[in-house]
Design a protein around this motif. Structure first.
Motif, PDB file in Angstrom:
ATOM      1  N   SER A  61       0.828  -1.206   0.000  1.00  0.00           N
ATOM      2  CA  SER A  61       0.000   0.000   0.000  1.00  0.00           C
ATOM      3  C   SER A  61       0.862   1.256   0.000  1.00  0.00           C
ATOM      4  N   LYS A  62       2.038   1.206   0.627  1.00  0.00           N
ATOM      5  CA  LYS A  62       2.964   2.347   0.601  1.00  0.00           C
ATOM      6  C   LYS A  62       3.446   2.592  -0.823  1.00  0.00           C
ATOM      7  N   ARG A  63       3.760   1.525  -1.531  1.00  0.00           N
ATOM      8  CA  ARG A  63       4.219   1.650  -2.912  1.00  0.00           C
ATOM      9  C   ARG A  63       3.130   2.301  -3.777  1.00  0.00           C
ATOM     10  N   LEU A  64       1.884   1.866  -3.615  1.00  0.00           N
ATOM     11  CA  LEU A  64       0.782   2.461  -4.369  1.00  0.00           C
ATOM     12  C   LEU A  64       0.578   3.933  -4.004  1.00  0.00           C
ATOM     13  N   TYR A  65       0.664   4.220  -2.724  1.00  0.00           N
ATOM     14  CA  TYR A  65       0.509   5.605  -2.263  1.00  0.00           C
ATOM     15  C   TYR A  65       1.617   6.488  -2.838  1.00  0.00           C
ATOM     16  N   ASP A  66       2.852   6.002  -2.808  1.00  0.00           N
ATOM     17  CA  ASP A  66       3.969   6.771  -3.354  1.00  0.00           C
ATOM     18  C   ASP A  66       3.791   7.027  -4.850  1.00  0.00           C
ATOM     19  N   LYS A  67       3.275   6.034  -5.574  1.00  0.00           N
ATOM     20  CA  LYS A  67       3.019   6.219  -7.006  1.00  0.00           C
ATOM     21  C   LYS A  67       1.937   7.261  -7.233  1.00  0.00           C
ATOM     22  N   SER A  68       0.900   7.249  -6.407  1.00  0.00           N
ATOM     23  CA  SER A  68      -0.173   8.229  -6.568  1.00  0.00           C
ATOM     24  C   SER A  68       0.328   9.646  -6.295  1.00  0.00           C
ATOM     25  N   ILE A  69       1.245   9.777  -5.358  1.00  0.00           N
ATOM     26  CA  ILE A  69       1.838  11.089  -5.071  1.00  0.00           C
ATOM     27  C   ILE A  69       2.650  11.563  -6.265  1.00  0.00           C
ATOM     28  N   GLN A  70       3.426  10.654  -6.862  1.00  0.00           N
ATOM     29  CA  GLN A  70       4.230  11.014  -8.025  1.00  0.00           C
ATOM     30  C   GLN A  70       3.341  11.436  -9.185  1.00  0.00           C
ATOM     31  N   LEU A  71       2.224  10.760  -9.385  1.00  0.00           N
ATOM     32  CA  LEU A  71       1.309  11.115 -10.463  1.00  0.00           C
ATOM     33  C   LEU A  71       0.699  12.496 -10.249  1.00  0.00           C
ATOM     34  N   GLU A  72       0.453  12.841  -8.999  1.00  0.00           N
ATOM     35  CA  GLU A  72      -0.110  14.149  -8.683  1.00  0.00           C
ATOM     36  C   GLU A  72       0.955  15.237  -8.673  1.00  0.00           C
ATOM     37  N   GLY A  73       2.226  14.830  -8.713  1.00  0.00           N
ATOM     38  CA  GLY A  73       3.310  15.802  -8.723  1.00  0.00           C
ATOM     39  C   GLY A  73       3.642  16.387  -7.372  1.00  0.00           C
TER      40      GLY A  73
END
Length: 90
Positions: A61-73
């Motif tokens: 879930s941390k990996r998914l959260y980190d990816k979502s943050i990167q997508l949002e910039g």
């Protein structure tokens, strides 16, 4: 939709290790746990702390959260500030 910065809730950076995440959670949970603190606002803060640990304490879930943050910039590399009880009561 603006997602909560779970790193800020725990007062850590995105480069925190699993051990640092767990330590931050335990420290804050001890302070804001409903059995230790009767303030109703503290209960809300405890729920946020628990949710942050559920996301960041699990590798997947941390990996998914980190990816979502990167997508949002968004950047989580700088040390965030955690909300205080005063911030929640406003």
């Amino acid at each position: 939709m603006v997602e909560q910065n779970w790193y800020a809730v725990l007062g850590i950076t995105s480069s925190a290790t699993a051990s640092e995440i767990k330590t931050a959670f335990r420290k804050l949970a001890h302070i804001y746990h409903p059995d230790k603190n009767n303030n109703p606002v503290s209960f809300e803060q405890f729920k946020q702390i628990k949710k942050a640990y559920e996301i960041l304490g699990n590798v997947d879930s941390k990996r998914l959260y980190d990816k979502s943050i990167q997508l949002e910039g968004k950047s989580t590399s700088s040390l965030p500030t955690i909300q205080t009880v005063h911030d929640l009561s406003l």
